[in-house]
Design a protein around this motif. Structure first.
Motif, PDB file in Angstrom:
ATOM      1  N   SER A 169      41.997  31.165  45.706  1.00 40.34           N
ATOM      2  CA  SER A 169      42.595  31.739  44.499  1.00 40.34           C
ATOM      3  C   SER A 169      41.682  31.563  43.292  1.00 40.34           C
ATOM      4  O   SER A 169      41.947  32.126  42.223  1.00 40.34           O
ATOM      5  N   ASP A 170      40.612  30.793  43.477  1.00 37.97           N
ATOM      6  CA  ASP A 170      39.667  30.570  42.383  1.00 37.97           C
ATOM      7  C   ASP A 170      38.625  31.674  42.268  1.00 37.97           C
ATOM      8  O   ASP A 170      37.773  31.623  41.383  1.00 37.97           O
ATOM      9  N   VAL A 171      38.674  32.650  43.189  1.00 43.60           N
ATOM     10  CA  VAL A 171      37.731  33.767  43.128  1.00 43.60           C
ATOM     11  C   VAL A 171      38.478  35.096  43.244  1.00 43.60           C
ATOM     12  O   VAL A 171      39.574  35.160  43.817  1.00 43.60           O
ATOM     13  N   LEU A 172      37.853  36.125  42.724  1.00 44.54           N
ATOM     14  CA  LEU A 172      38.436  37.463  42.741  1.00 44.54           C
ATOM     15  C   LEU A 172      38.423  38.058  44.139  1.00 44.54           C
ATOM     16  O   LEU A 172      39.360  38.745  44.560  1.00 44.54           O
ATOM     17  N   ALA A 207      38.666  32.812  37.272  1.00 41.38           N
ATOM     18  CA  ALA A 207      38.816  33.289  38.650  1.00 41.38           C
ATOM     19  C   ALA A 207      38.632  34.793  38.759  1.00 41.38           C
ATOM     20  O   ALA A 207      38.197  35.311  39.799  1.00 41.38           O
ATOM     21  N   ALA A 208      38.964  35.511  37.696  1.00 42.23           N
ATOM     22  CA  ALA A 208      38.820  36.970  37.699  1.00 42.23           C
ATOM     23  C   ALA A 208      37.387  37.404  37.426  1.00 42.23           C
ATOM     24  O   ALA A 208      37.086  38.606  37.420  1.00 42.23           O
ATOM     25  N   HIS A 209      36.504  36.439  37.236  1.00 44.91           N
ATOM     26  CA  HIS A 209      35.100  36.723  36.939  1.00 44.91           C
ATOM     27  C   HIS A 209      34.178  36.138  38.008  1.00 44.91           C
ATOM     28  O   HIS A 209      32.969  36.044  37.792  1.00 44.91           O
ATOM     29  N   MET A 210      34.753  35.749  39.148  1.00 41.37           N
ATOM     30  CA  MET A 210      33.947  35.146  40.203  1.00 41.37           C
ATOM     31  C   MET A 210      34.294  35.729  41.560  1.00 41.37           C
ATOM     32  O   MET A 210      35.474  35.928  41.882  1.00 41.37           O
ATOM     33  N   ILE A 211      33.249  36.014  42.338  1.00 41.75           N
ATOM     34  CA  ILE A 211      33.424  36.365  43.741  1.00 41.75           C
ATOM     35  C   ILE A 211      32.598  35.382  44.559  1.00 41.75           C
ATOM     36  O   ILE A 211      31.708  34.712  44.018  1.00 41.75           O
TER      37      ILE A 211
END
Length: 525
Positions: A252-255, A235-239
Protein backbone atom coordinates in the motif's frame (compact mmCIF):
# COMPACT_ATOMS: atom_id res chain seq x y z
CA UNK A 1 25.98 -33.53 -26.85
CA UNK A 2 26.41 -33.50 -23.07
CA UNK A 3 28.00 -30.41 -21.57
CA UNK A 4 31.19 -30.73 -19.59
CA UNK A 5 32.71 -28.06 -17.36
CA UNK A 6 36.50 -27.94 -17.20
CA UNK A 7 38.99 -25.47 -15.77
CA UNK A 8 40.87 -23.61 -18.47
CA UNK A 9 44.27 -25.00 -17.54
CA UNK A 10 43.12 -28.59 -18.03
CA UNK A 11 42.07 -28.34 -21.68
CA UNK A 12 44.39 -29.29 -24.53
CA UNK A 13 43.70 -26.28 -26.77
CA UNK A 14 44.68 -23.86 -24.00
CA UNK A 15 48.04 -25.57 -23.53
CA UNK A 16 48.61 -25.19 -27.27
CA UNK A 17 47.58 -21.54 -27.11
CA UNK A 18 50.13 -20.79 -24.39
CA UNK A 19 52.89 -21.44 -26.91
CA UNK A 20 51.82 -18.33 -28.85
CA UNK A 21 52.85 -15.88 -26.13
CA UNK A 22 54.93 -13.10 -27.61
CA UNK A 23 55.15 -14.37 -31.19
CA UNK A 24 52.27 -12.34 -32.66
CA UNK A 25 52.68 -8.66 -33.39
CA UNK A 26 49.91 -6.08 -33.30
CA UNK A 27 48.89 -4.82 -36.71
CA UNK A 28 49.44 -7.75 -39.06
CA UNK A 29 45.89 -7.15 -40.32
CA UNK A 30 46.32 -3.37 -40.54
CA UNK A 31 46.01 -3.07 -44.31
CA UNK A 32 43.03 -1.74 -46.26
CA UNK A 33 42.02 -5.29 -47.14
CA UNK A 34 42.81 -6.68 -43.69
CA UNK A 35 40.66 -4.06 -41.98
CA UNK A 36 37.69 -4.90 -44.21
CA UNK A 37 38.15 -8.63 -43.62
CA UNK A 38 38.30 -8.14 -39.84
CA UNK A 39 34.73 -6.83 -39.60
CA UNK A 40 32.00 -8.90 -37.91
CA UNK A 41 28.31 -7.99 -37.78
CA UNK A 42 27.43 -7.25 -34.14
CA UNK A 43 23.72 -6.52 -34.64
CA UNK A 44 21.80 -3.27 -34.44
CA UNK A 45 23.82 -1.76 -37.26
CA UNK A 46 27.10 -2.28 -35.37
CA UNK A 47 30.24 -4.06 -36.48
CA UNK A 48 33.15 -5.37 -34.44
CA UNK A 49 36.63 -4.93 -35.93
CA UNK A 50 39.73 -6.70 -34.61
CA UNK A 51 42.31 -5.62 -37.21
CA UNK A 52 44.37 -3.71 -34.60
CA UNK A 53 44.63 -6.70 -32.27
CA UNK A 54 47.62 -9.04 -31.89
CA UNK A 55 46.11 -11.67 -34.14
CA UNK A 56 46.79 -13.89 -37.14
CA UNK A 57 44.84 -16.62 -38.90
CA UNK A 58 46.50 -19.37 -36.91
CA UNK A 59 45.56 -17.68 -33.64
CA UNK A 60 41.93 -17.34 -34.76
CA UNK A 61 41.88 -21.05 -35.50
CA UNK A 62 43.38 -21.81 -32.09
CA UNK A 63 40.83 -19.57 -30.36
CA UNK A 64 38.10 -21.40 -32.26
CA UNK A 65 39.49 -24.69 -30.96
CA UNK A 66 39.44 -23.40 -27.39
CA UNK A 67 35.87 -22.10 -27.70
CA UNK A 68 34.81 -25.46 -29.14
CA UNK A 69 36.61 -27.51 -26.51
CA UNK A 70 35.07 -25.43 -23.72
CA UNK A 71 31.67 -25.84 -25.45
CA UNK A 72 30.98 -22.12 -25.23
CA UNK A 73 28.08 -22.03 -27.69
CA UNK A 74 26.56 -25.24 -26.32
CA UNK A 75 26.61 -23.70 -22.84
CA UNK A 76 24.95 -20.56 -24.19
CA UNK A 77 22.20 -22.67 -25.72
CA UNK A 78 21.80 -24.55 -22.44
CA UNK A 79 21.49 -21.25 -20.60
CA UNK A 80 18.82 -20.08 -23.04
CA UNK A 81 16.90 -23.32 -22.50
CA UNK A 82 16.70 -22.87 -18.75
CA UNK A 83 19.59 -25.02 -17.50
CA UNK A 84 20.78 -24.11 -13.98
CA UNK A 85 23.87 -22.06 -14.84
CA UNK A 86 24.05 -19.94 -11.68
CA UNK A 87 25.39 -22.69 -9.42
CA UNK A 88 26.03 -20.40 -6.46
CA UNK A 89 22.32 -19.63 -6.09
CA UNK A 90 21.00 -22.71 -7.92
CA UNK A 91 19.18 -20.56 -10.48
CA UNK A 92 18.55 -20.28 -14.17
CA UNK A 93 19.95 -17.25 -16.02
CA UNK A 94 17.31 -15.67 -18.23
CA UNK A 95 18.15 -12.05 -19.01
CA UNK A 96 18.29 -12.78 -22.76
CA UNK A 97 14.70 -14.05 -22.48
CA UNK A 98 13.52 -10.55 -21.60
CA UNK A 99 14.13 -9.53 -25.22
CA UNK A 100 13.48 -12.68 -27.25
CA UNK A 101 12.92 -16.43 -27.27
CA UNK A 102 15.97 -17.95 -28.96
CA UNK A 103 16.21 -21.58 -27.95
CA UNK A 104 12.85 -23.00 -26.94
CA UNK A 105 10.31 -22.30 -24.23
CA UNK A 106 11.45 -21.97 -20.61
CA UNK A 107 8.88 -23.07 -18.04
CA UNK A 108 9.34 -22.72 -14.28
CA UNK A 109 6.79 -23.78 -11.69
CA UNK A 110 4.23 -24.11 -14.48
CA UNK A 111 4.88 -20.57 -15.72
CA UNK A 112 6.13 -19.68 -19.21
CA UNK A 113 8.97 -17.31 -18.33
CA UNK A 114 8.98 -15.46 -21.65
CA UNK A 115 5.27 -14.74 -21.32
CA UNK A 116 5.83 -13.55 -17.75
CA UNK A 117 8.44 -11.03 -18.92
CA UNK A 118 6.21 -9.91 -21.79
CA UNK A 119 3.27 -9.45 -19.43
CA UNK A 120 5.32 -7.13 -17.23
CA UNK A 121 6.49 -5.11 -20.22
CA UNK A 122 2.89 -4.74 -21.39
CA UNK A 123 1.89 -3.50 -17.95
CA UNK A 124 4.77 -1.00 -18.03
CA UNK A 125 3.73 0.12 -21.51
CA UNK A 126 0.17 0.75 -20.35
CA UNK A 127 1.25 2.50 -17.15
CA UNK A 128 3.78 4.75 -18.93
CA UNK A 129 1.18 5.73 -21.54
CA UNK A 130 -1.31 6.72 -18.84
CA UNK A 131 1.29 8.78 -17.00
CA UNK A 132 2.37 10.54 -20.18
CA UNK A 133 -1.28 11.27 -21.09
CA UNK A 134 -1.91 12.58 -17.55
CA UNK A 135 -4.47 9.84 -16.94
CA UNK A 136 -2.39 8.99 -13.87
CA UNK A 137 -1.48 12.07 -11.84
CA UNK A 138 0.19 12.92 -8.57
CA UNK A 139 -1.70 13.08 -5.29
CA UNK A 140 -2.34 16.82 -5.61
CA UNK A 141 -3.81 16.46 -9.10
CA UNK A 142 -0.80 17.64 -11.08
CA UNK A 143 0.60 15.61 -14.03
CA UNK A 144 3.96 13.96 -13.61
CA UNK A 145 6.82 15.59 -15.52
CA UNK A 146 9.77 13.92 -13.77
CA UNK A 147 10.74 10.37 -12.86
CA UNK A 148 13.44 9.42 -10.34
CA UNK A 149 14.88 5.91 -10.16
CA UNK A 150 16.02 4.88 -6.68
CA UNK A 151 18.26 1.83 -6.83
CA UNK A 152 21.90 0.84 -6.57
CA UNK A 153 24.31 -1.37 -8.53
CA UNK A 154 22.52 -3.01 -11.44
CA UNK A 155 19.34 -1.16 -10.50
CA UNK A 156 21.11 2.10 -11.31
CA UNK A 157 24.20 1.78 -13.51
CA UNK A 158 22.66 0.13 -16.59
CA UNK A 159 19.41 2.13 -16.72
CA UNK A 160 21.27 5.37 -16.01
CA UNK A 161 23.81 4.67 -18.77
CA UNK A 162 21.03 3.89 -21.25
CA UNK A 163 19.03 6.98 -20.31
CA UNK A 164 22.03 9.28 -20.71
CA UNK A 165 22.85 7.64 -24.03
CA UNK A 166 19.45 8.56 -25.46
CA UNK A 167 18.37 11.79 -23.78
CA UNK A 168 19.80 13.99 -26.55
CA UNK A 169 18.37 11.99 -29.43
CA UNK A 170 14.99 11.13 -27.88
CA UNK A 171 13.65 14.21 -26.13
CA UNK A 172 12.37 12.94 -22.78
CA UNK A 173 8.62 13.00 -22.21
CA UNK A 174 9.50 12.88 -18.51
CA UNK A 175 12.89 14.08 -17.32
CA UNK A 176 14.70 11.30 -15.48
CA UNK A 177 17.06 11.46 -12.50
CA UNK A 178 18.75 8.74 -10.48
CA UNK A 179 19.52 8.32 -6.78
CA UNK A 180 21.81 5.44 -5.86
CA UNK A 181 24.31 6.22 -3.12
CA UNK A 182 23.24 6.02 0.54
CA UNK A 183 25.30 9.20 0.97
CA UNK A 184 22.61 11.82 1.78
CA UNK A 185 24.37 14.30 -0.48
CA UNK A 186 23.33 12.20 -3.48
CA UNK A 187 19.62 12.34 -2.65
CA UNK A 188 19.79 15.99 -1.62
CA UNK A 189 21.50 16.97 -4.86
CA UNK A 190 18.67 15.42 -6.88
CA UNK A 191 15.73 16.45 -4.70
CA UNK A 192 16.67 20.08 -4.19
CA UNK A 193 15.65 21.04 -7.74
CA UNK A 194 12.52 18.85 -8.04
CA UNK A 195 8.87 19.62 -7.63
CA UNK A 196 7.68 16.70 -5.52
CA UNK A 197 4.10 17.21 -6.66
CA UNK A 198 5.05 16.33 -10.25
CA UNK A 199 7.68 13.67 -9.53
CA UNK A 200 7.22 9.90 -9.73
CA UNK A 201 9.75 7.72 -7.90
CA UNK A 202 10.69 4.18 -8.96
CA UNK A 203 11.96 1.97 -6.14
CA UNK A 204 14.08 -0.80 -7.63
CA UNK A 205 15.04 -3.72 -5.43
CA UNK A 206 14.50 -7.37 -6.33
CA UNK A 207 14.50 -8.41 -2.69
CA UNK A 208 12.65 -5.33 -1.49
CA UNK A 209 15.18 -5.09 1.36
CA UNK A 210 18.20 -3.33 -0.20
CA UNK A 211 19.52 -1.07 2.55
CA UNK A 212 20.57 1.87 0.37
CA UNK A 213 17.32 1.86 -1.63
CA UNK A 214 15.07 1.74 1.42
CA UNK A 215 17.13 4.44 3.14
CA UNK A 216 16.72 6.69 0.11
CA UNK A 217 12.98 5.92 -0.09
CA UNK A 218 12.62 7.02 3.53
CA UNK A 219 14.74 10.07 2.77
CA UNK A 220 12.28 11.08 0.04
CA UNK A 221 9.30 10.49 2.34
CA UNK A 222 10.83 12.63 5.06
CA UNK A 223 11.62 15.41 2.58
CA UNK A 224 8.02 15.38 1.39
CA UNK A 225 6.82 15.58 5.01
CA UNK A 226 9.11 18.54 5.63
CA UNK A 227 7.76 20.24 2.50
CA UNK A 228 4.31 20.20 4.13
CA UNK A 229 2.46 20.04 0.79
CA UNK A 230 -1.30 20.05 1.29
CA UNK A 231 -2.86 16.75 0.17
CA UNK A 232 0.48 15.18 -0.74
CA UNK A 233 0.60 11.38 -0.36
CA UNK A 234 4.04 9.81 -0.96
CA UNK A 235 2.51 6.42 -1.83
CA UNK A 236 0.82 7.97 -4.86
CA UNK A 237 4.23 9.10 -6.11
CA UNK A 238 6.07 5.78 -5.89
CA UNK A 239 6.08 2.58 -7.90
CA UNK A 240 8.19 -0.51 -7.27
CA UNK A 241 10.19 -2.79 -9.53
CA UNK A 242 10.74 -5.90 -7.45
CA UNK A 243 10.05 -9.62 -7.17
CA UNK A 244 6.57 -10.96 -6.53
CA UNK A 245 7.62 -12.22 -3.10
CA UNK A 246 9.29 -9.05 -1.81
CA UNK A 247 7.81 -6.72 0.85
CA UNK A 248 7.39 -4.04 -1.84
CA UNK A 249 5.18 -6.25 -4.03
CA UNK A 250 1.64 -4.95 -3.97
CA UNK A 251 2.41 -2.78 -0.94
CA UNK A 252 0.00 0.00 0.00
CA UNK A 253 3.08 2.21 0.18
CA UNK A 254 3.39 2.25 -3.62
CA UNK A 255 1.09 3.16 -6.48
CA UNK A 256 1.89 0.02 -8.47
CA UNK A 257 4.43 -2.82 -8.66
CA UNK A 258 6.17 -4.33 -11.68
CA UNK A 259 7.96 -7.61 -11.41
CA UNK A 260 11.24 -9.30 -12.21
CA UNK A 261 12.39 -12.63 -10.80
CA UNK A 262 15.43 -14.36 -9.35
CA UNK A 263 16.60 -15.43 -12.81
CA UNK A 264 17.50 -11.85 -13.78
CA UNK A 265 20.76 -10.69 -12.19
CA UNK A 266 20.97 -7.00 -11.31
CA UNK A 267 23.84 -6.17 -13.67
CA UNK A 268 21.95 -7.95 -16.49
CA UNK A 269 18.57 -6.39 -15.70
CA UNK A 270 18.47 -3.33 -17.95
CA UNK A 271 16.20 -5.06 -20.49
CA UNK A 272 13.78 -6.19 -17.78
CA UNK A 273 11.36 -4.02 -15.81
CA UNK A 274 14.42 -2.52 -14.08
CA UNK A 275 15.28 -0.53 -17.20
CA UNK A 276 11.89 -0.84 -18.86
CA UNK A 277 9.96 1.27 -16.37
CA UNK A 278 12.22 4.32 -16.24
CA UNK A 279 13.09 4.31 -19.95
CA UNK A 280 9.46 3.82 -21.04
CA UNK A 281 8.29 6.61 -18.76
CA UNK A 282 11.07 8.91 -19.94
CA UNK A 283 11.07 8.24 -23.69
CA UNK A 284 7.96 6.20 -24.47
CA UNK A 285 7.71 2.43 -24.66
CA UNK A 286 8.53 2.35 -28.37
CA UNK A 287 12.08 3.59 -27.65
CA UNK A 288 12.59 0.88 -25.03
CA UNK A 289 11.21 -1.66 -27.52
CA UNK A 290 13.94 -0.63 -29.97
CA UNK A 291 16.55 -1.31 -27.29
CA UNK A 292 15.07 -4.80 -26.88
CA UNK A 293 15.12 -5.32 -30.64
CA UNK A 294 18.82 -4.45 -30.92
CA UNK A 295 19.71 -6.65 -27.95
CA UNK A 296 17.75 -9.58 -29.37
CA UNK A 297 19.54 -9.19 -32.70
CA UNK A 298 22.93 -9.35 -30.98
CA UNK A 299 21.82 -12.35 -28.89
CA UNK A 300 20.84 -14.25 -32.04
CA UNK A 301 24.16 -13.51 -33.75
CA UNK A 302 25.99 -14.72 -30.64
CA UNK A 303 24.64 -18.24 -31.28
CA UNK A 304 26.92 -18.71 -34.30
CA UNK A 305 29.63 -21.26 -33.52
CA UNK A 306 31.98 -19.75 -36.13
CA UNK A 307 34.19 -17.26 -34.32
CA UNK A 308 34.62 -15.20 -37.50
CA UNK A 309 30.87 -14.62 -37.62
CA UNK A 310 30.27 -14.11 -33.92
CA UNK A 311 31.40 -10.67 -32.69
CA UNK A 312 30.85 -11.35 -28.99
CA UNK A 313 32.72 -14.64 -29.21
CA UNK A 314 35.68 -13.13 -31.09
CA UNK A 315 35.83 -10.27 -28.58
CA UNK A 316 35.69 -12.74 -25.69
CA UNK A 317 38.32 -15.12 -27.03
CA UNK A 318 40.78 -12.38 -27.95
CA UNK A 319 40.29 -11.12 -24.39
CA UNK A 320 41.12 -14.60 -23.06
CA UNK A 321 44.33 -14.60 -25.12
CA UNK A 322 45.29 -11.15 -23.82
CA UNK A 323 44.52 -12.01 -20.20
CA UNK A 324 45.79 -15.56 -19.90
CA UNK A 325 48.54 -15.83 -22.51
CA UNK A 326 49.87 -12.28 -22.77
CA UNK A 327 49.14 -11.49 -19.12
CA UNK A 328 47.48 -8.11 -19.53
CA UNK A 329 45.61 -7.20 -16.30
CA UNK A 330 43.28 -4.43 -17.49
CA UNK A 331 41.03 -3.37 -20.34
CA UNK A 332 40.03 0.19 -21.20
CA UNK A 333 36.61 0.92 -22.73
CA UNK A 334 36.81 4.12 -24.78
CA UNK A 335 33.55 5.34 -26.37
CA UNK A 336 34.02 8.18 -28.82
CA UNK A 337 30.53 9.40 -28.00
CA UNK A 338 29.73 11.69 -25.10
CA UNK A 339 26.30 10.06 -24.88
CA UNK A 340 28.04 6.91 -23.61
CA UNK A 341 29.67 8.77 -20.73
CA UNK A 342 28.39 6.28 -18.11
CA UNK A 343 28.57 3.16 -20.26
CA UNK A 344 32.09 2.23 -19.06
CA UNK A 345 30.84 2.39 -15.45
CA UNK A 346 28.05 -0.05 -16.31
CA UNK A 347 30.51 -2.38 -18.04
CA UNK A 348 32.83 -2.10 -15.06
CA UNK A 349 30.15 -3.60 -12.82
CA UNK A 350 28.95 -6.14 -15.35
CA UNK A 351 32.41 -7.50 -16.10
CA UNK A 352 34.13 -7.22 -12.73
CA UNK A 353 31.17 -8.42 -10.68
CA UNK A 354 30.61 -11.33 -13.07
CA UNK A 355 34.14 -12.60 -13.64
CA UNK A 356 36.01 -11.19 -10.67
CA UNK A 357 36.23 -14.70 -9.24
CA UNK A 358 39.11 -16.88 -8.05
CA UNK A 359 37.19 -20.15 -7.70
CA UNK A 360 35.44 -22.25 -10.35
CA UNK A 361 31.71 -22.80 -10.60
CA UNK A 362 32.42 -25.93 -8.52
CA UNK A 363 34.16 -23.87 -5.81
CA UNK A 364 37.65 -25.09 -6.74
CA UNK A 365 40.51 -22.59 -6.39
CA UNK A 366 41.79 -21.52 -9.83
CA UNK A 367 45.43 -21.37 -10.88
CA UNK A 368 44.98 -18.84 -13.68
CA UNK A 369 43.87 -15.23 -14.07
CA UNK A 370 40.22 -14.39 -14.67
CA UNK A 371 38.40 -11.08 -15.19
CA UNK A 372 40.47 -7.95 -15.93
CA UNK A 373 40.10 -4.54 -14.36
CA UNK A 374 37.73 -2.46 -16.50
CA UNK A 375 37.86 1.33 -16.73
CA UNK A 376 37.19 4.03 -19.28
CA UNK A 377 36.02 7.49 -20.25
CA UNK A 378 34.70 9.02 -23.47
CA UNK A 379 37.10 10.25 -26.14
CA UNK A 380 38.41 12.83 -26.65
CA UNK A 381 38.30 13.68 -22.92
CA UNK A 382 40.27 10.55 -22.06
CA UNK A 383 43.04 11.57 -24.46
CA UNK A 384 43.74 14.54 -22.20
CA UNK A 385 43.61 12.39 -19.08
CA UNK A 386 44.95 8.81 -18.83
CA UNK A 387 46.02 8.10 -22.43
CA UNK A 388 49.59 9.02 -21.43
CA UNK A 389 49.77 5.75 -19.48
CA UNK A 390 48.03 3.85 -22.26
CA UNK A 391 50.61 5.02 -24.80
CA UNK A 392 53.83 4.96 -22.78
CA UNK A 393 53.12 3.23 -19.48
CA UNK A 394 54.91 0.09 -18.35
CA UNK A 395 51.75 -2.04 -18.67
CA UNK A 396 50.13 -2.81 -22.00
CA UNK A 397 46.37 -2.30 -21.65
CA UNK A 398 44.07 -3.63 -24.40
CA UNK A 399 41.62 -1.02 -25.65
CA UNK A 400 38.00 -1.32 -26.74
CA UNK A 401 37.05 1.69 -28.85
CA UNK A 402 33.41 2.48 -29.69
CA UNK A 403 32.55 4.99 -32.39
CA UNK A 404 29.82 6.22 -34.73
CA UNK A 405 29.92 7.79 -38.17
CA UNK A 406 27.20 10.34 -37.39
CA UNK A 407 26.44 12.35 -34.29
CA UNK A 408 23.09 11.93 -32.58
CA UNK A 409 21.95 15.47 -33.23
CA UNK A 410 22.09 17.10 -36.65
CA UNK A 411 23.77 20.22 -35.34
CA UNK A 412 27.47 20.74 -35.97
CA UNK A 413 30.00 23.42 -36.84
CA UNK A 414 32.63 23.55 -39.57
CA UNK A 415 35.82 24.94 -38.08
CA UNK A 416 39.22 24.98 -39.78
CA UNK A 417 37.93 22.87 -42.66
CA UNK A 418 36.19 20.10 -40.72
CA UNK A 419 33.18 19.59 -38.49
CA UNK A 420 33.36 18.59 -34.84
CA UNK A 421 32.13 15.09 -35.70
CA UNK A 422 34.86 14.75 -38.34
CA UNK A 423 37.42 15.83 -35.76
CA UNK A 424 36.05 13.24 -33.31
CA UNK A 425 36.32 10.46 -35.90
CA UNK A 426 39.79 11.62 -36.95
CA UNK A 427 40.94 11.39 -33.34
CA UNK A 428 39.49 7.89 -33.06
CA UNK A 429 41.31 6.66 -36.16
CA UNK A 430 44.53 8.37 -35.09
CA UNK A 431 44.45 6.71 -31.67
CA UNK A 432 43.84 3.21 -33.08
CA UNK A 433 46.82 3.60 -35.42
CA UNK A 434 49.05 5.31 -32.86
CA UNK A 435 48.50 2.58 -30.28
CA UNK A 436 49.16 -0.15 -32.82
CA UNK A 437 52.07 1.30 -34.80
CA UNK A 438 53.66 3.75 -32.37
CA UNK A 439 56.21 6.34 -33.48
CA UNK A 440 59.98 6.05 -33.26
CA UNK A 441 62.15 8.80 -31.83
CA UNK A 442 65.77 8.71 -30.75
CA UNK A 443 64.59 10.79 -27.81
CA UNK A 444 63.22 8.02 -25.59
CA UNK A 445 60.85 10.44 -23.88
CA UNK A 446 59.15 10.99 -27.23
CA UNK A 447 59.37 7.39 -28.41
CA UNK A 448 56.16 5.36 -28.72
CA UNK A 449 56.77 1.62 -28.95
CA UNK A 450 53.29 0.80 -30.24
CA UNK A 451 52.14 -2.79 -30.08
CA UNK A 452 49.14 -1.77 -27.98
CA UNK A 453 46.14 -3.83 -29.16
CA UNK A 454 42.67 -2.43 -29.68
CA UNK A 455 39.31 -3.34 -31.15
CA UNK A 456 36.64 -1.09 -32.60
CA UNK A 457 32.88 -1.35 -32.36
CA UNK A 458 31.52 0.94 -35.07
CA UNK A 459 28.00 2.06 -35.91
CA UNK A 460 26.33 4.51 -38.24
CA UNK A 461 24.71 6.39 -35.36
CA UNK A 462 23.98 5.77 -31.68
CA UNK A 463 20.26 4.93 -31.65
CA UNK A 464 18.07 2.96 -29.27
CA UNK A 465 18.49 -0.15 -31.42
CA UNK A 466 22.27 0.11 -31.72
CA UNK A 467 22.46 0.82 -27.99
CA UNK A 468 20.58 -2.40 -27.26
CA UNK A 469 22.95 -4.36 -29.47
CA UNK A 470 25.96 -2.73 -27.79
CA UNK A 471 24.61 -3.69 -24.38
CA UNK A 472 24.01 -7.31 -25.41
CA UNK A 473 27.41 -7.57 -27.13
CA UNK A 474 29.22 -6.96 -23.87
CA UNK A 475 26.81 -9.09 -21.82
CA UNK A 476 27.48 -12.00 -24.14
CA UNK A 477 31.23 -11.36 -24.23
CA UNK A 478 31.37 -11.53 -20.43
CA UNK A 479 29.21 -14.67 -20.43
CA UNK A 480 31.47 -16.40 -22.97
CA UNK A 481 34.61 -15.55 -21.01
CA UNK A 482 33.01 -16.94 -17.86
CA UNK A 483 32.34 -20.19 -19.69
CA UNK A 484 35.96 -20.43 -20.83
CA UNK A 485 37.27 -19.68 -17.33
CA UNK A 486 34.73 -22.15 -15.84
CA UNK A 487 33.25 -19.48 -13.57
CA UNK A 488 29.79 -18.83 -12.26
CA UNK A 489 29.42 -15.36 -13.77
CA UNK A 490 25.98 -14.82 -12.28
CA UNK A 491 26.32 -14.50 -8.52
CA UNK A 492 28.23 -11.90 -6.52
CA UNK A 493 29.29 -13.15 -3.11
CA UNK A 494 31.99 -10.49 -3.02
CA UNK A 495 29.29 -7.85 -2.70
CA UNK A 496 27.76 -9.42 0.40
CA UNK A 497 30.53 -9.33 3.04
CA UNK A 498 30.64 -5.55 3.27
CA UNK A 499 26.86 -5.44 3.69
CA UNK A 500 27.00 -7.93 6.57
CA UNK A 501 29.78 -6.04 8.36
CA UNK A 502 27.98 -2.71 7.86
CA UNK A 503 24.98 -4.14 9.68
CA UNK A 504 27.28 -5.31 12.49
CA UNK A 505 28.73 -1.80 12.79
CA UNK A 506 25.25 -0.26 12.97
CA UNK A 507 24.07 -2.82 15.51
CA UNK A 508 27.14 -2.58 17.73
CA UNK A 509 29.34 -5.29 16.26
CA UNK A 510 29.72 -9.02 16.81
CA UNK A 511 32.79 -11.24 16.42
CA UNK A 512 34.90 -8.34 15.22
CA UNK A 513 33.80 -5.98 18.02
CA UNK A 514 37.17 -4.42 18.74
CA UNK A 515 38.11 -3.67 15.14
CA UNK A 516 34.66 -2.53 14.14
CA UNK A 517 34.27 -0.32 17.20
CA UNK A 518 37.61 1.29 16.51
CA UNK A 519 36.58 2.37 13.03
CA UNK A 520 33.04 3.19 14.16
CA UNK A 521 34.43 5.57 16.78
CA UNK A 522 36.76 7.07 14.19
CA UNK A 523 33.76 7.82 11.96
CA UNK A 524 31.57 8.83 14.90
CA UNK A 525 28.89 6.26 14.01
Amino acid sequence: MSIQFHNLDTVKSYKTLLKRAGDIKVGSFLTAEGIQNSNIDAGGGLSYNYAAKAVDEQLISQLQDLADEQQVIEKYKALLSGTIINTGENRMVLHQLTRGELNGKVVYDGKDQRQFYISQLKRIQSFAHKVQKAEIKGSTGKPFDTVVQIGIGGSDLGPRALYLALENMSTPLLKAHFISNVDPDDANAVLKNLNLETTLFILVSKSGTTQETLANRNFVIEKSRQANISGFNPAAHMIAVTSETSPLAGSSDVLDSFYMDDFIGGRYSSTSAVGGAVLSLAFGYDVFEQILEGASEADALALNSNIKKNASLMDAMLGIFERNVLGYPSTAVLPYSQALSRFPAHLQQMDMESNGKSVSRDNIRLNYSTGPVIFGEPGTNGQHSFYQLLHQGTDIIPLQFIGFKKSQINSDLDYEGSTSQQKLKANLVAQVVAFARGSFSSNTNKNFEGGRPSSLILGEQLTAKSLGALLAHFENKVMFQGFVWNLNSFDQEGVQLGKVLAKQVLSGGDDMDVILKGFADLLEI
